[in-house]
Design an enzyme around this catalytic site. Sequence first.
Site, PDB file in Angstrom:
ATOM      1  N   ASP A  30      41.108  22.931  27.300  1.00 48.08           N
ATOM      2  CA  ASP A  30      40.503  22.731  28.681  1.00 48.08           C
ATOM      3  C   ASP A  30      38.952  22.295  28.335  1.00 48.08           C
ATOM      4  OD1 ASP A  30      42.774  23.151  29.964  1.00 48.08           O
ATOM      5  OD2 ASP A  30      42.168  25.525  30.138  1.00 48.08           O
ATOM      6  N   ARG A 110      33.377  39.676  29.176  1.00 44.71           N
ATOM      7  CA  ARG A 110      32.962  38.535  30.059  1.00 44.71           C
ATOM      8  C   ARG A 110      31.569  38.564  30.524  1.00 44.71           C
ATOM      9  NH1 ARG A 110      36.372  35.057  28.265  1.00 44.71           N
ATOM     10  NH2 ARG A 110      38.440  34.843  29.522  1.00 44.71           N
ATOM     11  N   ASP A 139      38.264  36.129  35.757  1.00 42.87           N
ATOM     12  CA  ASP A 139      37.211  35.539  34.964  1.00 42.87           C
ATOM     13  C   ASP A 139      36.132  34.576  35.446  1.00 42.87           C
ATOM     14  OD1 ASP A 139      38.154  36.921  32.818  1.00 42.87           O
ATOM     15  OD2 ASP A 139      39.585  35.200  32.150  1.00 42.87           O
ATOM     16  N   SER A 190      48.310  31.057  28.857  1.00 48.13           N
ATOM     17  CA  SER A 190      46.891  31.180  28.730  1.00 48.13           C
ATOM     18  C   SER A 190      46.403  32.310  28.160  1.00 48.13           C
ATOM     19  CB  SER A 190      46.582  31.249  30.431  1.00 48.13           C
ATOM     20  OG  SER A 190      45.170  31.655  30.413  1.00 48.13           O
TER      21      SER A 190
HETATM   22  N1  ARG Z   1      44.019  39.718  33.881  1.00 49.50           N
HETATM   23  C1  ARG Z   1      43.154  40.035  32.933  1.00 49.50           C
HETATM   24  C2  ARG Z   1      41.821  40.266  33.417  1.00 49.50           C
HETATM   25  O1  ARG Z   1      41.418  39.806  34.316  1.00 49.50           O
HETATM   26  C3  ARG Z   1      43.225  38.963  31.754  1.00 49.50           C
HETATM   27  C4  ARG Z   1      42.685  37.629  31.962  1.00 49.50           C
HETATM   28  C5  ARG Z   1      42.957  36.958  30.773  1.00 49.50           C
HETATM   29  N2  ARG Z   1      42.462  35.695  30.820  1.00 49.50           N
HETATM   30  C6  ARG Z   1      42.774  34.458  30.128  1.00 49.50           C
HETATM   31  N3  ARG Z   1      42.389  33.527  30.288  1.00 49.50           N
HETATM   32  N4  ARG Z   1      44.104  34.489  29.968  1.00 49.50           N
HETATM   33  O2  ARG Z   1      41.145  40.931  32.460  1.00 49.50           O
END
Ligand code: ARG
Length: 414
Positions: A30, A110, A139, A190
């Site tokens: 990506d 993050r 995210d 992912s």
């Molecule tokens: N659902 C989790 C969160 O919101 C994990 C997100 C993981 N992100 C990813 N790009 N795989 O914290």
Amino acid sequence: MKTACADRERGSKGKGNREKVVLAYSGGLDTSVAIRWIMEKYDLDVIAVAINVGQVPGGDDIIARAVRNGAVKAQLVDAKEELVSEYIWPALKANAMYQNIYPLSTAIARPLIAKTLVEVAKKEGARYIAHGCTGKGNDQVRFDVGIASMDPDIRIIAPMREWVMTREEEIEYADANNIEIVIKKEGLYSRDDNLWGASCEAGMLEDAWVEPPKEVWTHTVDPAEAPDQPEYIEIEFEAGIPVGLNGRRMRGVELIEMLRDTAGRNGVGRIDHIEDRLVGIKSREVYECPASVTLITAHRAMEAMTLTKDVIEFKRGIEQKFSEIVYNGLWFGGLREAINAFIDKTQKYVTGTIRMKLHKGNCVVVGRRSPYSLYDTGLSTYGKDNSFDHSSAVGFIYCWGLPDKTAAIAHKKK
Ligand code: ARG
């Protein structure tokens, strides 16, 4: 924070007077495609920034590849120490688990990534920041809100939210534009990975009935294949923070990395659940959190020995609030800071050692000791060294039960 960086021949100022964008770059499909896409669509010079928060190294030189793919500059920022001291330890002191099961591993990194991007943007004179989040997840919220909290004037570009390319179309776009990409088998999912845990979603995991296949797991062995002999460990805490493992004092990053391996080889920390995202979607999430699950279990046990009952009970509600705030991307908000101030106050005597047994997917506390222990064997023993005044129980129970007794008498009369 350590920084390594690569420049294109034309230098960091880019072509002519083009404006700059700082891209949160991972080296994956990506964000590799995003470099070119942003250059074309927005006519900006791209500065690619890869931030090391403890993810397992890919082995390939993603920084040099970013420059070959068109970035005017690419840098690798090592943010592991800061992640531990400023984000992981506050989360541990809060025993943070979203929906009582997810140790917030992705969520706590993050805000640090957002902060680092803003710092680079300031240094480079960039007015734009780009990230590779889609429009469906949490995210994007964490990045957008985090960036705006640090610098409200920065404009955000989120290519994945704007373009409608599938994975196959991204690969085609890369081929057509001579973009160098590395396709990995794990790319079917992912993924996100840092010191506090790894998350994996999408691909065949979207079928909630399907057991995660072997290739999903990168830090933990299948509990069924873990060693038959249990492994014992000792974690030493000082004021709520782990400072030693198995009798050796060590820094946070090393301690977490070591625990990740130890707990991982015993199959500890696998989580598979349906989670409620902030944007209203339920999603199937698979996490591997060997270090965080072990440390939160140990920390809770240390608190059980050193905190009074009312503090433990009040803190439980605060912990849940903290977890929601962090999950929902409000790390830089005033409430999170205020909650952490309260929690820090509770940690003064959370000091001592926890002994744990790791065995085939389980981590169990089997021993604890503390110089500030509130566990008094004189009071709790049924043996001969008893110091509890049994006769006081009678008067206490008389008063304690008085309201219910009074009600019973009154109701009986009627
Ligand atoms: N659902 C989790 C969160 O919101 C994990 C997100 C993981 N992100 C990813 N790009 N795989 O914290």
